[in-house]
Design an enzyme around this catalytic site. Structure first.
Site, PDB file in Angstrom:
ATOM      1  CG  HIS A  25      -2.311   0.392   1.018  1.00  0.00           C
ATOM      2  ND1 HIS A  25      -2.929   0.389  -0.218  1.00  0.00           N
ATOM      3  CD2 HIS A  25      -3.261   0.835   1.896  1.00  0.00           C
ATOM      4  CE1 HIS A  25      -4.186   0.800  -0.083  1.00  0.00           C
ATOM      5  NE2 HIS A  25      -4.407   1.081   1.175  1.00  0.00           N
ATOM      6  CG  ASN A  78      -8.827   6.069   6.398  1.00  0.00           C
ATOM      7  OD1 ASN A  78      -7.821   6.633   6.808  1.00  0.00           O
ATOM      8  ND2 ASN A  78      -9.722   5.542   7.209  1.00  0.00           N
ATOM      9  CG  ASP A 103      -1.811   0.247  -3.290  1.00  0.00           C
ATOM     10  OD1 ASP A 103      -1.879   1.447  -2.937  1.00  0.00           O
ATOM     11  OD2 ASP A 103      -2.556  -0.627  -2.816  1.00  0.00           O
ATOM     12  CG  ASN A 124     -10.115   2.761   1.978  1.00  0.00           C
ATOM     13  OD1 ASN A 124     -11.229   2.743   1.464  1.00  0.00           O
ATOM     14  ND2 ASN A 124      -9.719   1.845   2.831  1.00  0.00           N
TER      15      ASN A 124
END
Length: 197
Positions: A25, A78, A103, A124
């Site tokens: 991520h 997020n 990603d 997110n």
């Protein structure tokens, strides 16, 4: 409408802190770090947002050089939209001069896809950015592929790259940084034909 003199905001998406540093991520942070090294700059805390920034130029000296603000949001993935929008407004960057490097599950590992606009595909960081400023920003999508077997997506993206993946990772991060530079210097279509795989 933006023009050639407008600055660009290059946003590497990731999560802050050493526990996340090598996660799938966090590949956006990895690309941003490499671009900062190429620019000869070091990330420092932004005054106007919960983020780290580097200001500089990308590209060869002369008219092809682009003014750039590299951004790593420090708000967790997020909540990325808040710091990105604050910095976009502070530096007066048109939304189509914002580039998110992130990603991407629906692209095979080792492949890149560049595009302008579109959905968030459950990501997110993109979801937060789109909610804050609309979808009309560029994306450099670094393929990480889908989780194996029954592994949950959340677990997969928050795991480090596998030992096999790490053999190619430095090369792929380098190629992604090249793609960002090409996008800024030569435009989306040229960058897509050179780097979309």
């Amino acid at each position: 409408m933006s023009d050639a003199t407008d600055p660009w905001l290059i946003v590497g998406l990731g999560n802050p802190g050493p526990d996340y540093a090598a996660n799938r991520h966090n590949v956006g942070f990895m690309v941003a770090d490499l671009l900062a090294t190429r620019m000869g700059g070091k990330f420092k805390r932004a005054q106007k947002a919960q983020a780290q920034v580097v200001e500089g130029r990308i590209g060869p000296p002369g008219p092809a050089s682009r003014r750039v603000v590299l951004v790593k949001p420090m708000s967790y993935m997020n909540l990325s939209g808040g710091p990105v929008t604050a910095l976009r407004d502070f530096y007066k960057v048109p939304t189509d001069h914002v580039v998110a490097v992130h990603d991407e599950l629906d692209v095979d590992y080792g492949s890149l896809r560049l595009k302008l606009g579109g959905g968030d595909n459950g990501h997110n960081g993109l979801k937060s950015m789109t909610k804050a400023m609309g979808p009309d920003y560029h994306r450099v999508r670094f393929g990480i592929g889908r989780p194996p077997g029954r592994m949950q997506v959340a677990d997969f993206v928050l795991k480090d790259f596998s030992s096999t993946e790490r053999k190619e990772l430095a090369f792929l991060v380098d190629r992604s940084a090249d793609a960002v530079e090409c996008l800024l210097a030569e435009g989306l279509e040229r960058a897509q034909s050179a780097y979309n795989s």
